[in-house]
Design a protein around this motif. Sequence first.
Motif, PDB file in Angstrom:
ATOM      1  N   SER A  80      32.960-100.693 -29.402  1.00  0.00           N
ATOM      2  CA  SER A  80      32.547-101.137 -30.738  1.00  0.00           C
ATOM      3  C   SER A  80      33.384-102.340 -31.151  1.00  0.00           C
ATOM      4  O   SER A  80      34.529-102.499 -30.708  1.00  0.00           O
ATOM      5  CB  SER A  80      32.730-100.004 -31.744  1.00  0.00           C
ATOM      6  OG  SER A  80      34.082 -99.553 -31.757  1.00  0.00           O
ATOM      7  N   PRO A  81      32.845-103.223 -31.995  1.00  0.00           N
ATOM      8  CA  PRO A  81      33.608-104.401 -32.422  1.00  0.00           C
ATOM      9  C   PRO A  81      34.820-103.997 -33.240  1.00  0.00           C
ATOM     10  O   PRO A  81      34.780-103.002 -33.979  1.00  0.00           O
ATOM     11  CB  PRO A  81      32.595-105.201 -33.252  1.00  0.00           C
ATOM     12  CG  PRO A  81      31.537-104.219 -33.639  1.00  0.00           C
ATOM     13  CD  PRO A  81      31.482-103.199 -32.552  1.00  0.00           C
ATOM     14  N   PRO A  82      35.918-104.740 -33.121  1.00  0.00           N
ATOM     15  CA  PRO A  82      37.146-104.358 -33.829  1.00  0.00           C
ATOM     16  C   PRO A  82      37.033-104.546 -35.337  1.00  0.00           C
ATOM     17  O   PRO A  82      36.235-105.353 -35.818  1.00  0.00           O
ATOM     18  CB  PRO A  82      38.195-105.313 -33.238  1.00  0.00           C
ATOM     19  CG  PRO A  82      37.417-106.483 -32.746  1.00  0.00           C
ATOM     20  CD  PRO A  82      36.103-105.928 -32.285  1.00  0.00           C
ATOM     21  N   GLY A  83      37.832-103.763 -36.066  1.00  0.00           N
ATOM     22  CA  GLY A  83      37.908-103.913 -37.515  1.00  0.00           C
ATOM     23  C   GLY A  83      36.864-103.162 -38.303  1.00  0.00           C
ATOM     24  O   GLY A  83      36.859-103.209 -39.540  1.00  0.00           O
ATOM     25  N   GLN A  84      35.971-102.444 -37.624  1.00  0.00           N
ATOM     26  CA  GLN A  84      34.878-101.783 -38.325  1.00  0.00           C
ATOM     27  C   GLN A  84      35.058-100.263 -38.432  1.00  0.00           C
ATOM     28  O   GLN A  84      34.480 -99.637 -39.310  1.00  0.00           O
ATOM     29  CB  GLN A  84      33.545-102.079 -37.609  1.00  0.00           C
ATOM     30  CG  GLN A  84      33.276-103.554 -37.383  1.00  0.00           C
ATOM     31  CD  GLN A  84      33.224-104.341 -38.670  1.00  0.00           C
ATOM     32  OE1 GLN A  84      32.816-103.842 -39.714  1.00  0.00           O
ATOM     33  NE2 GLN A  84      33.680-105.595 -38.615  1.00  0.00           N
ATOM     34  N   HIS A  85      35.848 -99.675 -37.550  1.00  0.00           N
ATOM     35  CA  HIS A  85      36.034 -98.225 -37.537  1.00  0.00           C
ATOM     36  C   HIS A  85      37.517 -97.921 -37.365  1.00  0.00           C
ATOM     37  O   HIS A  85      38.282 -98.718 -36.821  1.00  0.00           O
ATOM     38  CB  HIS A  85      35.232 -97.580 -36.398  1.00  0.00           C
ATOM     39  CG  HIS A  85      33.777 -97.932 -36.408  1.00  0.00           C
ATOM     40  ND1 HIS A  85      32.873 -97.390 -37.296  1.00  0.00           N
ATOM     41  CD2 HIS A  85      33.054 -98.796 -35.642  1.00  0.00           C
ATOM     42  CE1 HIS A  85      31.670 -97.889 -37.068  1.00  0.00           C
ATOM     43  NE2 HIS A  85      31.754 -98.749 -36.070  1.00  0.00           N
ATOM     44  N   SER A  86      37.929 -96.738 -37.813  1.00  0.00           N
ATOM     45  CA  SER A  86      39.336 -96.364 -37.716  1.00  0.00           C
ATOM     46  C   SER A  86      39.751 -96.163 -36.269  1.00  0.00           C
ATOM     47  O   SER A  86      40.891 -96.434 -35.897  1.00  0.00           O
ATOM     48  CB  SER A  86      39.603 -95.096 -38.531  1.00  0.00           C
ATOM     49  OG  SER A  86      38.755 -94.034 -38.103  1.00  0.00           O
ATOM     50  N   ASN A  87      38.842 -95.668 -35.443  1.00  0.00           N
ATOM     51  CA  ASN A  87      39.101 -95.498 -34.015  1.00  0.00           C
ATOM     52  C   ASN A  87      38.086 -96.291 -33.205  1.00  0.00           C
ATOM     53  O   ASN A  87      36.938 -96.457 -33.624  1.00  0.00           O
ATOM     54  CB  ASN A  87      39.009 -94.017 -33.608  1.00  0.00           C
ATOM     55  CG  ASN A  87      40.198 -93.212 -34.064  1.00  0.00           C
ATOM     56  OD1 ASN A  87      40.283 -92.832 -35.228  1.00  0.00           O
ATOM     57  ND2 ASN A  87      41.117 -92.940 -33.154  1.00  0.00           N
ATOM     58  N   PRO A  88      38.474 -96.767 -32.033  1.00  0.00           N
ATOM     59  CA  PRO A  88      37.505 -97.450 -31.176  1.00  0.00           C
ATOM     60  C   PRO A  88      36.446 -96.475 -30.658  1.00  0.00           C
ATOM     61  O   PRO A  88      36.765 -95.342 -30.285  1.00  0.00           O
ATOM     62  CB  PRO A  88      38.365 -97.976 -30.016  1.00  0.00           C
ATOM     63  CG  PRO A  88      39.772 -97.948 -30.509  1.00  0.00           C
ATOM     64  CD  PRO A  88      39.837 -96.798 -31.467  1.00  0.00           C
TER      65      PRO A  88
END
Length: 351
Positions: A80-88
């Motif tokens: 998943s793209p960074p900065g969008q969810h607390s965990n990858p």
Amino acid sequence: MDIAHYYLDGNADAVEFCPHDSYHHVLAASTYNLQEGDRPSRHGSISLFSVDGSDIAGGDDHLDLVCSVETSGIFDIKWSPPGQHSNPFLSQADADGYLRIHVLESSCNGVEGINLKHMISEKISDSMCLYLDWNPSGTSMTVGLSDGSVSIVSFLESKLEIQEEWKAHDFELWTTAFDIHQPNLVYTGSDDCKFSCWDLRDGPSNLVFQNSKAHKMGVCCIQKSSHDPNSLVTGSYDETLRVWDLRTISKPVNETSIGLGGGVWRVKHHPYIPNLVLAACMHNGFAIVSIKGNEAQVLETYKKHDSLAYGADWQKGEANQRVERTKPIVATCSFYDKLVRVWKPENEINL
């Protein structure tokens, strides 16, 4: 310069470095195995590695297996793209027609405690899922299917839901990608030799363009440049990497092309260095290509794999962003010899 290598238990077809802070050292590799017979089955795996290719004097380069999970046969994986969810999150497109999401968990920021936990699965199609791409906000994915269809799947509140699906091509849809600058646009490429663009604001999705003349064989990969909103590259079984000018989106122009001596199965723009592309060239190893205007040049090739060159990626992170580091870390994999390699270019990249 070789850093390390590892032989997997199955046929290796994709490698992806994690783009999230604290996890830039994490490399995921996937496999696909066909068990033939009266009732053929397809199985695979995802392996997580810790990569250290430090330039520090006396430092030990390594590629350490952290964990491995058994799955259905996998055609593609994407973080998943960074900065969008607390965990990858790591998503997989598999041969059973499922889109599956795994979450990367860790008790600390180091290697210890890292684990890949299955989170959710959704049956997308009776056909096989061949390729996937996240939109920039991490809220949906586009999935290419073996029957020529493309499926747009939302990922909200830990749920997967098919938003739209349509017959985009006549044969296998090998690749599909969101436009990272205009995420309402989705590109598709297929074994029917067509390269297409669709506008998701119209329902059903509206065909923006379809080029059926440039590629002499199937379209295997598409990637938009993160540095230039008007540039995109495609790769094809016809062994050619093509650079497209998208300023007139309804009629893109094939600005330049370069033959790479093997089917161009995967392409990856460098995350920080403009105009630098890594290509997996099937029967002809891997190539690092410089693209400047209407000129493309092979800077270096890597041919230490003994089978089909399928997976390739650049390591992300601050260490690879520094100007003084001119030899970024690369991961590659090949199919039948089940091999993952991590290496740096032999030559300095002067751009």
